[in-house]
Write an enzyme that holds these catalytic residues in place. Structure first.
Site, PDB file in Angstrom:
ATOM      1  N   PRO A   2      55.414  38.163 -14.611  1.00 31.46           N
ATOM      2  CA  PRO A   2      56.869  38.336 -14.651  1.00 31.46           C
ATOM      3  C   PRO A   2      57.233  39.526 -15.535  1.00 31.46           C
ATOM      4  CG  PRO A   2      56.239  36.090 -15.223  1.00 31.46           C
ATOM      5  CD  PRO A   2      54.984  36.891 -15.163  1.00 31.46           C
ATOM      6  N   GLU A   3      58.155  40.329 -15.082  1.00 28.05           N
ATOM      7  CA  GLU A   3      58.650  41.435 -15.895  1.00 28.05           C
ATOM      8  C   GLU A   3      60.039  41.077 -16.419  1.00 28.05           C
ATOM      9  OE1 GLU A   3      57.998  45.430 -14.972  1.00 28.05           O
ATOM     10  OE2 GLU A   3      56.235  45.096 -13.739  1.00 28.05           O
TER      11      GLU A   3
END
Ligand SMILES: [Zn+2]
Length: 275
Positions: A2-3
């Site tokens: 996840p960013e």
């Protein structure tokens, strides 16, 4: 992994069900994730009221009324799943499960266990080892062309590598760096200190734009990532260069190229992005 936009999406998804509620029935089902859970973790969360849910870089911060904050990193494959009654089914790799006094049941699911959880006094949050060295939040007003330029002055690393440095700007990862450099028309191998004033301005604007667009689209989804409500994000269909090797550049039709930088793939248009 996840960013920033995905973590922001998770925070927004958790905020409604959690804010103002009291945590009940906290179950911690193993001693560790990437590192051990803090001592008496479940007991310290039990009965705490949630004041707010917010994000710092790629960390979820849940502020509690007992003056501690619950710090969560999703690692490679962590998800927060808010169960809906019709789909309430526990699965393997649900390592932390808790409920609220309003009846929500939330599971932290993490098959690869690279995630992290800690409890730390809210007042000292910025001194926590995970957060202490972080640069500015890219979507906040303090992140400007001037502030980025001052970070990059004299820097000989490629701009791609510099932007992944969390001390330069917090929360950027491989996908959004590629997209922002495309918008700014800057080649990923350019020495970071060589950017002109106009390029730095375009880059800051590009970073804010790609992150805002991804948040608006609900966060991109990669293989192991699911939003809090179980729905997949869909911004990935709009990526201009990331993951599009040999496909036509959306602006000029030149095939997108991929190179390795620091062991990770960089995608760019050799015609649109200046060396
Ligand atoms: Zn192009």
């Amino acid at each position: 992994m996840p960013e920033l936009p995905e973590v922001e999406t998770v925070c927004r998804g958790l905020s409604g069900p959690l804010t103002g509620t009291v945590l009940r029935g906290v179950e911690v089902r193993r001693p560790d994730l990437r590192q051990p859970f803090p001592p008496r973790f479940a007991q310290r969360l039990e009965g705490q009221k949630v004041l707010s849910v917010r994000r710092r870089a790629k960390y979820i911060v849940i502020d509690l009324d007992g003056q501690d904050s619950w710090l969560i990193h999703l690692g490679m494959s962590g998800r927060m799943v808010i169960d809906r009654p019709e789909t309430d089914k526990e699965r393997p790799h649900d390592h932390v499960v808790f409920s609220t006094d309003t009846g929500h049941r939330i599971r932290y699911h993490d098959p690869r266990r690279f995630g992290m959880m800690d409890l730390t006094p809210t007042a000292n949050l910025s001194c926590h080892p995970a957060l202490a060295g972080l640069g500015p939040e890219p979507l906040e007003d303090a992140f400007t062309p001037a502030s980025l330029a001052s970070q990059l002055t004299g820097c000989r690393s490629p701009i791609k590598t510099a932007l992944l440095d969390q001390a330069v700007v917090a929360g950027l990862g491989n996908i959004y760096v590629a997209e922002a450099l495309f918008i700014a028309k800057i080649h990923p191998t350019r020495p970071a200190g060589s950017l002109t004033k106009a390029e730095t301005a375009r880059l800051v604007q590009g970073i804010k734009h790609v992150l805002s667009a991804a948040i608006a689209a609900g966060g991109s989804s990669l293989r192991d990532y699911v939003q809090t409500d179980g729905e997949l994000g869909y911004f990935q269909t709009q990526w201009a260069v990331y993951g599009r090797e040999a496909e036509a550049c959306l602006a000029c039709k030149t095939p997108v190229q991929r190179i390795q930088q620091g062991g990770r793939s960089s995608f760019f248009c050799p015609k649109c992005q200046r060396k």
